[in-house]
Design a protein around this motif. Structure first.
Motif, PDB file in Angstrom:
ATOM      1  N   LEU A 327       6.641   6.996 -13.599  1.00  0.00           N
ATOM      2  CA  LEU A 327       6.000   6.463 -14.798  1.00  0.00           C
ATOM      3  C   LEU A 327       7.015   6.173 -15.885  1.00  0.00           C
ATOM      4  O   LEU A 327       6.692   6.175 -17.066  1.00  0.00           O
ATOM      5  CB  LEU A 327       4.942   7.458 -15.293  1.00  0.00           C
ATOM      6  N   ASP A 328       8.245   5.950 -15.486  1.00  0.00           N
ATOM      7  CA  ASP A 328       9.349   5.694 -16.382  1.00  0.00           C
ATOM      8  C   ASP A 328       9.790   4.250 -16.181  1.00  0.00           C
ATOM      9  O   ASP A 328       9.246   3.526 -15.348  1.00  0.00           O
ATOM     10  CB  ASP A 328      10.479   6.669 -16.027  1.00  0.00           C
ATOM     11  N   ASP A 329      10.812   3.843 -16.945  1.00  0.00           N
ATOM     12  CA  ASP A 329      11.451   2.572 -16.637  1.00  0.00           C
ATOM     13  C   ASP A 329      12.144   2.694 -15.283  1.00  0.00           C
ATOM     14  O   ASP A 329      12.268   3.762 -14.716  1.00  0.00           O
ATOM     15  CB  ASP A 329      12.474   2.227 -17.724  1.00  0.00           C
ATOM     16  N   GLY A 330      12.659   1.592 -14.820  1.00  0.00           N
ATOM     17  CA  GLY A 330      13.332   1.616 -13.523  1.00  0.00           C
ATOM     18  C   GLY A 330      12.605   0.732 -12.533  1.00  0.00           C
ATOM     19  O   GLY A 330      11.475   0.282 -12.760  1.00  0.00           O
ATOM     20  N   GLN A 331      13.260   0.494 -11.429  1.00  0.00           N
ATOM     21  CA  GLN A 331      12.720  -0.421 -10.431  1.00  0.00           C
ATOM     22  C   GLN A 331      12.586   0.309  -9.106  1.00  0.00           C
ATOM     23  O   GLN A 331      13.507   0.988  -8.664  1.00  0.00           O
ATOM     24  CB  GLN A 331      13.674  -1.621 -10.286  1.00  0.00           C
ATOM     25  N   PHE A 332      11.422   0.165  -8.483  1.00  0.00           N
ATOM     26  CA  PHE A 332      11.230   0.704  -7.146  1.00  0.00           C
ATOM     27  C   PHE A 332      10.297  -0.239  -6.393  1.00  0.00           C
ATOM     28  O   PHE A 332       9.498  -0.963  -6.996  1.00  0.00           O
ATOM     29  CB  PHE A 332      10.664   2.128  -7.186  1.00  0.00           C
ATOM     30  N   PRO A 333      10.361  -0.261  -5.061  1.00  0.00           N
ATOM     31  CA  PRO A 333       9.579  -1.236  -4.294  1.00  0.00           C
ATOM     32  C   PRO A 333       8.103  -0.872  -4.248  1.00  0.00           C
ATOM     33  O   PRO A 333       7.727   0.301  -4.283  1.00  0.00           O
ATOM     34  CB  PRO A 333      10.203  -1.163  -2.893  1.00  0.00           C
ATOM     35  N   GLN A 334       7.271  -1.895  -4.183  1.00  0.00           N
ATOM     36  CA  GLN A 334       5.832  -1.720  -4.051  1.00  0.00           C
ATOM     37  C   GLN A 334       5.449  -1.777  -2.569  1.00  0.00           C
ATOM     38  O   GLN A 334       6.044  -2.529  -1.796  1.00  0.00           O
ATOM     39  CB  GLN A 334       5.089  -2.810  -4.815  1.00  0.00           C
ATOM     40  N   CYS A 335       4.449  -1.003  -2.208  1.00  0.00           N
ATOM     41  CA  CYS A 335       3.979  -0.971  -0.827  1.00  0.00           C
ATOM     42  C   CYS A 335       2.752  -1.861  -0.664  1.00  0.00           C
ATOM     43  O   CYS A 335       2.043  -2.148  -1.625  1.00  0.00           O
ATOM     44  CB  CYS A 335       3.630   0.456  -0.415  1.00  0.00           C
ATOM     45  N   THR A 336       2.508  -2.276   0.552  1.00  0.00           N
ATOM     46  CA  THR A 336       1.304  -3.058   0.831  1.00  0.00           C
ATOM     47  C   THR A 336       0.090  -2.162   1.029  1.00  0.00           C
ATOM     48  O   THR A 336      -1.038  -2.633   1.004  1.00  0.00           O
ATOM     49  CB  THR A 336       1.507  -3.921   2.088  1.00  0.00           C
ATOM     50  N   GLN A 337       0.309  -0.866   1.235  1.00  0.00           N
ATOM     51  CA  GLN A 337      -0.764   0.093   1.431  1.00  0.00           C
ATOM     52  C   GLN A 337      -0.695   1.179   0.361  1.00  0.00           C
ATOM     53  O   GLN A 337       0.394   1.547  -0.092  1.00  0.00           O
ATOM     54  CB  GLN A 337      -0.639   0.760   2.802  1.00  0.00           C
ATOM     55  N   SER A 338      -1.862   1.691  -0.037  1.00  0.00           N
ATOM     56  CA  SER A 338      -1.864   2.809  -0.979  1.00  0.00           C
ATOM     57  C   SER A 338      -1.226   4.033  -0.349  1.00  0.00           C
ATOM     58  O   SER A 338      -0.394   4.705  -0.950  1.00  0.00           O
ATOM     59  CB  SER A 338      -3.295   3.139  -1.410  1.00  0.00           C
ATOM     60  N   LYS A 339      -1.640   4.348   0.851  1.00  0.00           N
ATOM     61  CA  LYS A 339      -1.061   5.474   1.567  1.00  0.00           C
ATOM     62  C   LYS A 339      -0.230   4.937   2.710  1.00  0.00           C
ATOM     63  O   LYS A 339      -0.722   4.188   3.555  1.00  0.00           O
ATOM     64  CB  LYS A 339      -2.154   6.402   2.107  1.00  0.00           C
ATOM     65  N   THR A 340       1.036   5.298   2.712  1.00  0.00           N
ATOM     66  CA  THR A 340       1.927   4.824   3.748  1.00  0.00           C
ATOM     67  C   THR A 340       2.859   5.955   4.145  1.00  0.00           C
ATOM     68  O   THR A 340       2.827   7.042   3.559  1.00  0.00           O
ATOM     69  CB  THR A 340       2.725   3.591   3.270  1.00  0.00           C
ATOM     70  N   ARG A 341       3.669   5.691   5.140  1.00  0.00           N
ATOM     71  CA  ARG A 341       4.629   6.694   5.607  1.00  0.00           C
ATOM     72  C   ARG A 341       6.024   6.174   5.308  1.00  0.00           C
ATOM     73  O   ARG A 341       6.454   5.170   5.872  1.00  0.00           O
ATOM     74  CB  ARG A 341       4.437   6.982   7.099  1.00  0.00           C
ATOM     75  N   TRP A 342       6.714   6.861   4.413  1.00  0.00           N
ATOM     76  CA  TRP A 342       7.997   6.421   3.872  1.00  0.00           C
ATOM     77  C   TRP A 342       9.132   6.986   4.717  1.00  0.00           C
ATOM     78  O   TRP A 342       9.291   8.196   4.850  1.00  0.00           O
ATOM     79  CB  TRP A 342       8.105   6.895   2.427  1.00  0.00           C
ATOM     80  N   GLU A 343       9.923   6.078   5.274  1.00  0.00           N
ATOM     81  CA  GLU A 343      11.091   6.468   6.075  1.00  0.00           C
ATOM     82  C   GLU A 343      12.343   6.321   5.227  1.00  0.00           C
ATOM     83  O   GLU A 343      12.534   5.319   4.549  1.00  0.00           O
ATOM     84  CB  GLU A 343      11.194   5.606   7.330  1.00  0.00           C
TER      85      GLU A 343
END
Length: 907
Positions: A327-343
Motif C-alpha cells: 500500500l506504498d509507492d513502488g511498482q509491482f506486477p499485477q496478476c490475472t487472478q485474485s488468488k494465484t501461486r507465486w513462484e
C-alpha cells in the motif's frame, strides 16, 4: 408531513448506465441519496420502497413526495423545476452529500410515528440503510454480470415495509426476522448468476499511531478482520496499550481477527542482505509468539517490499499464504487472478492474494464495487475483493457491507486470510514475474522525507552484515577446533578471530614455538590476500583456503603459497596500471579510466569517469518530447595531478586528483580517485573521495554525483544482483546493491558496487552508479571492476567480506601452516551463514546456509574437516525436510537453481 413516495433523481437512463466514475462528494452523494431513503421511519411513512427517476425526467405528481437530488444530478435538472416541486408540496433535499445529513433533514419534516421513540433501535435503523445499499449493489452487479434483474420486488417490498413498521413499534425480534428475509431475497438474486461463495477481505492497517480505542472498536466488530501489523508495532502495543493487546488476543481466540505480517520491522527488504532479511523475519515471528501466543501464517506488509526472493523464504518459514500487494509507492506486477501461486527465483512457490485492495474510506470504492466484484467473478476462480483501512476510519457504506454480513452474504462472505488460504481452492497454475517488474520507491522517499544518508546507509548495513556473518563463522571455527559446543552469543569479528588464533595455537606453553601472522577467511571460496608482514612495509601474498586459515612465518614472504613471478615492468608507472590479466590507462586530461585492455583480447573493455548530473532545462510548451537521458547535462572532469602511489611488485596503485566543473566553468566538487591492482588478481579496486561544493537538488534520479561506466558493446546483456544472485535487467533505474554484470558475446565485466544500490542506465552502453544525492553525507566510496570472472557473486563477497589478520600468533610444531573446516565443490554455491545448532550426544551439530547464485541446479558436495555422523536438510525453523546422504567426509545435497537451503551436519 407524511410522505407518499420516496424518490431519488439519478443522472442515468437505467441502472445499466448507472454512473460509477464519480469520486469524492459526488460519489458519496449518489450512494447517500439512494440509501438514505431506506430509513425505516421513511419506509413506514410511505408504505413502499423508494424509487428513482432520471433527473431530467422527474415525476409529474409532486405533492407529499420526498425527493433527494445528489450533486451528480444537478446539471440535468430542468430550469425552475425545484421551485415548482416545492410549491406543489414536495420536500426537496439537495446540496447535501453526507447520508446522516440527508436522513436528519428528512426525519425533521416527518410526522412522528406511533410508539415511544425510546423503543426504537437506531442500530437496526442502520441495517435498513445497509439493505438499501445492498439492493443497489446487487442490481448493479446483476447487470455487470450481463443478467436481467431477478429480485422478487413484491416479496422484498412486503418484508421491508413490515420490518419498518415492526421497528417503529419497537419490536426488535420481529424487525430482525423480517430484515433477514429481505437480505435472503438479495442473496438468492445473486446466487442466480453466481451460486458459489464470493469473498470479502477486511484489512485493517495498524501503526504505532493508531493504537488504543480506535483499534479496540475495530476488534469489537463481529465481522472477521485481518490486522496488518509488524512485530515492532505489536511490541509497542504491549508496552503502551495492554488493554488493547488483551482485546486483540481475545479477538484472535474467537476467530474474529487474524494477524497478517511476519517481519519485526518493515525495512527496505529487496535491498537487504539475505541474512538480515531472515534475521528480521525470525525476530518478528518470535515477537508475535511471545506477545500473542501465535504467529501469523499469512505474510503481508504495508510498505513496499515485494521481491522474487520471498516465496522461498516464506515457505521455509512456514507461511501458508501472502499478499502480493503493498500500500506504498513502488511498482509491482499485477496478476490475472485474485488468488494465484507465486513462484520465486527458485522453484519454491506460495499461494498469494494479488489484488490491490479498495480504500474502505473512499466512497468511490463502493460506487465501483459492483464492477470490481463482477470482474473478479468473471475472471477469478475464487472471486475476491479486499478492502483496506485504518482503525475506525472507514466509509459508512463499508459499515453497510459489514451489516449485510450479519444477515447473510448477498455481496460476499467476510473471511480471515487464514481461512481464505486454508479453505479456498488452490490455483491451478504458477505465476512467475520478471525481476524488472518490481521497482522500489525508497530513494525518492528518503530524499523527500529528508532522511540522512539515503545511499551510504546501505553500505553500512552491508558491511555490518558481512562483519556479523564473519564473526559468527570465525567463532564457530574456534569452537570446532577447540572441541567445545558452539558459542551462540554475539561477538565482534576481532573477538572471534582472537578465539580462533588461540584455538589454532593450542594451549601449549612452548615459548620456542614460532610466531607469525594468522589470516582467517570466513568465505566459502579460497582468496588471495595481500598483507604486510608484521606491520612492515614489504607486501606479500598468500592464498587462504575456503572456510579456513593460513599461518605465515616471519620473513617467509607468503611462503604458504608459491610466490608470483615478478613482472618485468613496474605495475604502475605514469598513467598506466597493469598486471598479467589487464592494463588500465588513466586519462591524462580528466583523471578517469580511459581504457581497460585485457591481456586475452584487443579493444577497450571499459571506461569510467566521475561526474555530477546537472538538472536539465525545463521543456517549453510545444517542444517535442525527448528522452531525458539523450541530452542530459553532466559536469566535466578535469585532472590536476596523476601520481604513482605504489609501483609494485605485488600491488600497483595510481592516484588522480582534480575537479568536477560545470559547463560554464564553476567548480562543483574536487575529487581524488585511487586505482589499486594486485598481482594475480582480476579485481581493479576503485576508491573515490569527493569534496562537494554544489549539493545535488531534490530530484535524486536526475541530480546526483555518480561514477559513470561506459562499454563498447551496445548488444551486451546487463544483469543485476538480487540477493547475491545475477538476474537479467533491461530497466533504466536499476537496484543492485552488490554488482552489475555486463555480458558480451566473448567478454564479461562485473561492476562491484560495494553496497551502493542505485544505478541509472543512461544508454545501451552507459551506466551511472549513484554516489551522492541530496541528504548524503558520505564522501568516500569503494567500487571494483572485474574482468572475465565466471562467478560475479564470489567477486562481490570478496570485496565486502573481511579477511581477518592476527599478528604474533604461536603455531605448535605439530600444526600445519594452513587449514580448512568446510569445502563446497561448486563455485556457484556460496555459504551465507555458518553457526552452531545443538549438542547431540557429545557431538557438535553445525548449521550451514547455502545459496546457489548462477542458476545452475545440480548435486553439491560439502566436505567437512571431520567425518560427519549425520546430516539433514532443514527449513528456516529447524524442521527436518529430508535426510542427506554422507560419503566419507562429504555431505551430498541436491540444490535447485537460485535455491537457498539450510543443512545441519552432526560432527
Amino acid at each position: 408531513m407524511k410522505f407518499f413516495e420516496l424518490i431519488v433523481l439519478l443522472p442515468c437512463h437505467s441502472l445499466e448506465d448507472f454512473p460509477v466514475h464519480h469520486e469524492g462528494n459526488e460519489a458519496e452523494g449518489l450512494l447517500a441519496a439512494w440509501s438514505a431513503l431506506w430509513h425505516p421511519s421513511l419506509i413506514a411513512s410511505a408504505g413502499a420502497l423508494p424509487t428513482w427517476f432520471r433527473a431530467d425526467a422527474p415525476p409529474e405528481e409532486l405533492n407529499s413526495r420526498l425527493i433527494l437530488i445528489p450533486e451528480a444530478s444537478e446539471s440535468l435538472l430542468l430550469s425552475g423545476w425545484v421551485a415548482r416541486a416545492k410549491n406543489e408540496g414536495a420536500l426537496v433535499l439537495r446540496k447535501l452529500h453526507r447520508r446522516e445529513e440527508l436522513v436528519a433533514a428528512a426525519l425533521h419534516e416527518l410526522d412522528p410515528l406511533d410508539g415511544p421513540d425510546t423503543a426504537r433501535d437506531e442500530q437496526q435503523a442502520r441495517d435498513f440503510l445497509a439493505l438499501g445499499t445492498g439492493y443497489l449493489m446487487v442490481e448493479l452487479l446483476t447487470r455487470q454480470m450481463r443478467y436481467m434483474s431477478n429480485i422478487d420486488e413484491v416479496h422484498l417490498k412486503n418484508e421491508t415495509v413490515a420490518a419498518a413498521k415492526a421497528w417503529a413499534a419497537g419490536d426488535r425480534e420481529e424487525t430482525e426476522r423480517r430484515l433477514k428475509n429481505c437480505f435472503e431475497v438479495l442473496t438468492e438474486a445473486r446466487e442466480r448468476f453466481y451460486p458459489v461463495h464470493a469473498y470479502l477481505v477486511d484489512l485493517t492497517l495498524v501503526a504505532d499511531t493508531t493504537l488504543g480505542e480506535p483499534l479496540v472498536r475495530e476488534l469489537n466488530h463481529d465481522t472477521p478482520t485481518n490486522l496488518l501489523v509488524s512485530g515492532e508495532v505489536i511490541e509497542q502495543l504491549a508496552a503502551r496499550e495492554p488493554a488493547t493487546l488483551k482485546a486483540l488476543r481475545l479477538a484472535i481466540d474467537h476467530k474474529r481477527a487474524a494477524i497478517v505480517g511476519g517481519e519485526y520491522a518493515e525495512g527496505e527488504l529487496p535491498l537487504a542482505p539475505r541474512e538480515c532479511m531472515l534475521d528480521n523475519f525470525r525476530r518478528g515471528l518470535a515477537t508475535y509468539e511471545r506477545l500473542l501466543g501465535q504467529r501469523p501464517t499469512v505474510f503481508g506488509r504495508r510498505r513496499f517490499g515485494l521481491s522474487p526472493m520471498l516465496p522461498l523464504v516464506l515457505t521455509r518459514l512456514g507461511f501458508d499464504g501472502a499478499l502480493h500487494v503493498t500500500l506504498d509507492d513502488g511498482q509491482f506486477p499485477q496478476c490475472t487472478q485474485s488468488k494465484t501461486r507465486w513462484e520465486g527465483l527458485d522453484p519454491s512457490a506460495i499461494d498469494v492474494l494479488a489484488r490491490v485492495p479498495l480504500d474502505a474510506a473512499a466512497p468511490e470504492s463502493f460506487l465501483s464495487f459492483p464492477r470490481t466484484m463482477g470482474e473478479s467473478m468473471d475472471s477469478d476462480h475464487v472471486a475476491t475483493v479486499m478492502f483496506a483501512h485504518w482503525p475506525d476510519r472507514a466509509s459508512p457504506f463499508y459499515d453497510d457491507l459489514r451489516r449485510m454480513a450479519a444477515y447473510g452474504s448477498p455481496l460476499g462472505k467476510f473471511t480471515t486470510l487464514d481461512d481464505y488460504f486454508a479453505y479456498t481452492d488452490s490455483p491451478g497454475e504458477l505465476t512467475r514475474f520478471k525481476t524488472d517488474q518490481y521497482r522500489a520507491p525508497y530513494l525518492w522517499q528518503a530524499v523527500i522525507r529528508g532522511q540522512a544518508d539515503p545511499l551510504s546507509s546501505h553500505i553500512v548495513r552491508a558491511q555490518r552484515a558481512q562483519c556479523s556473518a564473519a564473526a559468527r563463522t570465525l567463532g564457530l571455527f574456534a569452537d570446532l577446533l577447540s572441541g567445545r559446543p558452539a558459542n551462540v552469543a554475539e561477538e565482534s569479528c576481532e573477538a572471534a578471530a582472537r578465539r580462533l588464533g588461540e584455538a589454532v595455537a593450542g594451549r601449549s606453553d612452548d615459548t620456542a614455538s614460532p610466531r607469525g601472522v594468522l589470516v582467517a577467511n570466513p568465505a566459502s571460496f579460497a582468496r588471495q590476500v595481500t598483507i604486510d608482514e608484521a606491520g612492515g612495509a614489504e607486501l606479500s601474498q598468500v592464498e587462504v583456503p575456503a572456510c579456513g586459515f593460513a599461518w605465515i612465518a616471519p620473513g617467509s614472504g607468503g611462503a604458504t603459497t608459491p610466490k608470483p613471478k615478478k613482472p618485468p615492468r613496474p605495475m604502475a608507472e605514469g598513467n598506466l596500471l597493469r598486471n598479467e590479466f589487464f592494463e588500465v590507462t588513466v586519462h591524462p586530461n580528466n583523471g578517469g579510466i580511459r581504457s581497460i585492455h585485457a591481456a586475452s583480447g584487443r579493444g577497450n573493455r571499459l571506461s569510467q569517469q566521475l561526474a555530477m548530473r546537472l538538472p536539465a532545462a525545463r521543456p517549453q510548451p510545444g517542444d517535442t518530447w525527448r528522452d531525458p537521458d539523450e541530452d542530459a547535462p553532466y559536469s566535466v572532469m578535469c585532472v590536476d595531478a596523476i601520481e604513482v602511489l605504489n609501483p609494485g611488485p605485488v600491488v600497483g596503485e595510481l592516484r588522480s586528483r582534480g575537479r568536477l566543473m560545470a559547463p560554464e566553468g564553476k567548480r562543483l566538487a574536487a575529487f581524488t580517485q585511487t586505482l589499486r591492482l594486485a598481482l594475480g588478481s582480476r579485481l581493479l579496486q576503485i576508491d573515490v573521495e569527493l569534496e562537494i561544493d554544489e549539493p545535488p537538488r531534490a530530484d535524486p534520479w536526475n541530480s546526483y554525483y555518480a561514477c559513470r561506466f561506459a562499454w563498447p558493446d551496445e548488444a551486451a546483456t546487463v544483469l543485476r544482483s538480487i540477493g547475491t544472485t545475477a538476474q537479467p535487467t533491461t530497466a533504466k533505474r536499476i537496484e543492485a546493491p552488490q554488482f552489475v554484470e555486463i555480458q558480451g558475446e566473448r567478454s564479461r565485466i562485473t561492476l562491484l558496487t560495494g553496497g551502493l544500490p542505485y544505478h541509472r542506465r543512461t544508454s545501451d552502453r552507459m551506466l551511472d552508479t549513484l554516489l551522492v544525492v541530496r541528504g548524503e553525507t558520505r564522501r568516500t566510496f569503494r567500487l571494483g571492476v572485474v574482468l572475465d570472472s565466471a562467478h560475479p557473486a564470489q567477486e562481490a563477497v570478496d570485496l565486502e567480506c573481511p579477511v581477518v589478520r592476527l599478528n604474533n600468533v604461536r603455531l605448535p610444531s605439530a600444526a600445519s601452516g594452513a587449514g580448512w573446516l568446510f569445502h563446497i565443490d561448486a563455485r556457484s554455491v556460496l555459504l551465507t551463514a555458518c553457526h552452531g545448532a545443538t549438542e547431540l550426544d557429545r557431538s557438535m551439530a553445525v548449521r550451514l546456509r547455502l545459496l546457489e547464485t548462477e542458476g545452475k541446479a545440480g548435486r553439491v558436495k560439502v566436505r567437512c574437516w571431520r567425518t560427519p555422523g549425520g546430516a539433514r536438510q532443514v527449513d528456516f525453523l529447524g524442521q527436518t525436510m529430508t535426510e542427506l546422504p554422507i560419503a566419507g567426509d562429504a555431505v551430498a545435497i541436491d540444490i535447485a537453481a537460485y535455491e537457498w537451503i539450510e543443512i545441519e551436519v552432526q560432527l
